[in-house]
Enzyme design. Structure first.
Site, PDB file in Angstrom:
ATOM      1  N   ARG A  87       0.817  -1.196   0.000  1.00 46.60           N
ATOM      2  CA  ARG A  87       0.000   0.000   0.000  1.00 46.60           C
ATOM      3  C   ARG A  87       0.857   1.255   0.000  1.00 46.60           C
ATOM      4  NH1 ARG A  87      -1.653  -1.987   5.622  1.00 46.60           N
ATOM      5  NH2 ARG A  87      -0.064  -1.143   6.991  1.00 46.60           N
ATOM      6  N   ARG A 112      -4.644   4.858  18.474  1.00 44.70           N
ATOM      7  CA  ARG A 112      -4.140   6.045  19.173  1.00 44.70           C
ATOM      8  C   ARG A 112      -3.151   5.617  20.236  1.00 44.70           C
ATOM      9  NH1 ARG A 112      -8.994   9.706  21.023  1.00 44.70           N
ATOM     10  NH2 ARG A 112      -7.324  11.235  21.232  1.00 44.70           N
ATOM     11  N   LYS A 164       0.801  -8.335  11.605  1.00 39.41           N
ATOM     12  CA  LYS A 164       0.442  -8.498  10.211  1.00 39.41           C
ATOM     13  C   LYS A 164       0.801  -9.891   9.714  1.00 39.41           C
ATOM     14  CE  LYS A 164      -0.692  -5.874   6.460  1.00 39.41           C
ATOM     15  NZ  LYS A 164      -0.047  -4.605   6.180  1.00 39.41           N
TER      16      LYS A 164
END
Length: 349
Positions: free
Chosen positions: A127, A328, A192
Site C-alpha cells: 500500500r 491512538r 500483520k
C-alpha cells in the site's frame, strides 16, 4: 537446449527436501558437469537469496527445505466449481510483481479467472507505494484476474469481500485468532499476517476488471523480515508443525478468492458483512484516521454497507472510504498503522 532457469529449478527440486547431495550425484541425475552444478547453485544463492551450504567432500544442501509451487498440484486440489472458474494457473520463479503481470495480461485480453503465482517477487508492491518483502519459496504471492459487467465504482467493497474469503480459509486452517483490519489487512494477535492489493480498471459505466493480489506470510525468518517496519507474524509461528503446505494453501486461497469474486458479482458486499464484523480485530478501538491534512480521532465502529469505515467521533458518527489509520497512543498497547483505502492494499512491508 535446457535453459539456465529450468536447470536451476530442476536442481532446486532435487535439493528441496533439505538433504545433502553430492555434486557427482546431482550432476549424474541432471546429465550435466559438476562444474555446471556448482555454477548453477552459486547463481541461485546470489540471485534468489537462497542459503545453500557447500560441504567439502560431501556435497550441497539447502539450509531450509523448500516446497516449490506446482500449477498441476494446485489445480488438482481445487473443487470442481472453483476449477471451472479458474482459467489458468501460471507459476513463475521470479517476477517483478504478480499484480503487474496480470494487469498486463488483462490489458492484452487475458481471461477472467487467470491466476499468477511466484516463488519470489523482485518488486512486490504494498500500500501507498510500500514494498513487499518476497523471499524465494517462503510465502504465498498470488494474483487473480476477474472481469465484471459492473462499473469500477461498484467495486468499492470488493476488498472487504476478498479479506473475508482469505480470513475464512486461514481460520479453517487452524488459526483461531485471525482478524481483519479494515479494509484488507490480515492480522494474528495484532501482527500483520497478510494483506491484499486490488487494482481496478474499466469503463466508467462498465465493464471493468480487477486484479486481486494476495500475500500471506507462511515462513518468514527474522533476517528476511529485517526491512519490515511494523509488527508481523507468519503461519509457522501461529501453527507450528501444523502450518499448511504451500501448494495446498495456495489452492485453498485461490478457491476462496474466485468464489468470493463470483459471489460479489452476483450479490455485492452484503453476504460478506456478517463475517467481516465477526473478524473485525479493531472494533471498539480508539483510532485516528488521517486524510490529507485532516486528522480525526474516534472509536472504530465497524463498516458501512458500502465498505466504508465507521468512526464514532466527538462530532458524531462519520464514514471514511480512504485515509491512513492507526491505533491512538496508549490504546491497546503498541501503535500500529495501516492504509485504509478501498482500492485495496497488498500488505505493505
Amino acid at each position: 537446449m535446457e535453459t539456465g532457469a529450468s536447470r536451476r529449478r530442476e536442481i532446486l527440486h532435487l535439493l528441496a527436501d533439505g538433504g545433502l547431495y553430492s555434486g557427482a550425484e546431482v550432476a549424474a541425475r541432471l546429465g550435466i558437469s559438476r562444474a555446471a552444478v556448482w555454477k548453477t547453485l552459486r547463481r541461485a544463492a546470489d540471485e534468489l537469496g537462497l542459503e545453500i551450504e557447500s560441504r567439502r567432500g560431501r556435497g550441497y544442501r539447502l539450509r531450509r527445505p523448500l516446497e516449490l509451487l506446482e500449477a498441476a498440484r494446485i489445480r488438482a486440489a481445487l473443487s470442481k466449481t472453483a476449477g471451472a472458474r479458474v482459467a489458468g494457473i501460471e507459476v513463475l520463479e521470479v517476477v517483478d510483481s504478480t499484480n503487474t503481470r496480470l494487469m498486463q495480461c488483462a490489458a492484452d485480453g487475458g481471461a477472467c479467472g487467470s491466476v499468477c503465482l511466484a516463488e519470489r517477487q523482485r518488486a512486490g508492491r504494498g500500500r501507498s507505494g510500500r514494498g513487499w518483502v518476497s523471499p524465494f519459496g517462503a510465502n504465498i504471492y498470488l494474483s487473480v484476474l476477474w472481469r465484471y459487467t459492473l462499473a469500477p465504482a461498484e467495486l468499492g467493497g470488493l476488498s472487504l469481500a476478498c479479506g473475508v474469503a482469505v480470513a475464512r480459509v486461514l481460520k479453517s486452517s487452524g488459526i483461531a485468532e485471525i482478524g481483519l483490519k479494515w479494509p484488507n489487512d490480515l492480522h494474528w494477535r495484532r501482527r500483520k499476517l497478510g494483506g491484499l492489493l486490488l487494482e481496478v480498471a474499466g469503463e466508467s459505466q462498465g465493464p471493468s476488471h480487477v486484479v486481486v493480489g494476495l500475500g500471506v506470510n507462511l515462513h518468514l525468518s527474522a533476517e528476511q523480515a529485517r526491512d519490515i517496519d511494523q509488527p508481523w507474524s507468519d503461519l509457522t509461528t501461529a501453527l507450528g508443525d501444523a502450518a499448511p503446505k504451500r501448494n495446498a494453501l495456495a489452492a485453498r486461497l485461490i478457491e476462496g478468492l474466485v468464489d468470493a469474486l463470483a459471489d460479489y458479482g452476483d450479490a455485492g458486499l452484503a453476504p460478506f458483512l456478517a463475517d467481516w464484523h465477526a473478524f473485525d480485530a479493531y472494533l471498539g478501538e480508539s483510532v485516528e484516521v488521517v486524510t490529507g491534512e485532516r486528522r480525526v480521532a474516534g472509536i472504530a465502529a465497524g463498516v458501512a454497507g458500502d465498505g466504508g469505515l465507521l468512526l464514532d467521533t466527538a462530532a458524531g458518527r462519520q464514514c471514511f472510504h480512504g485515509g491512513e489509520v492507526s491505533l491512538r497512543p496508549g490504546a491497546a498497547g503498541t501503535k500500529q498503522k495501516g492504509d485504509f483505502t478501498t482500492k485495496a492494499t497488498k500488505q505493505g512491508k
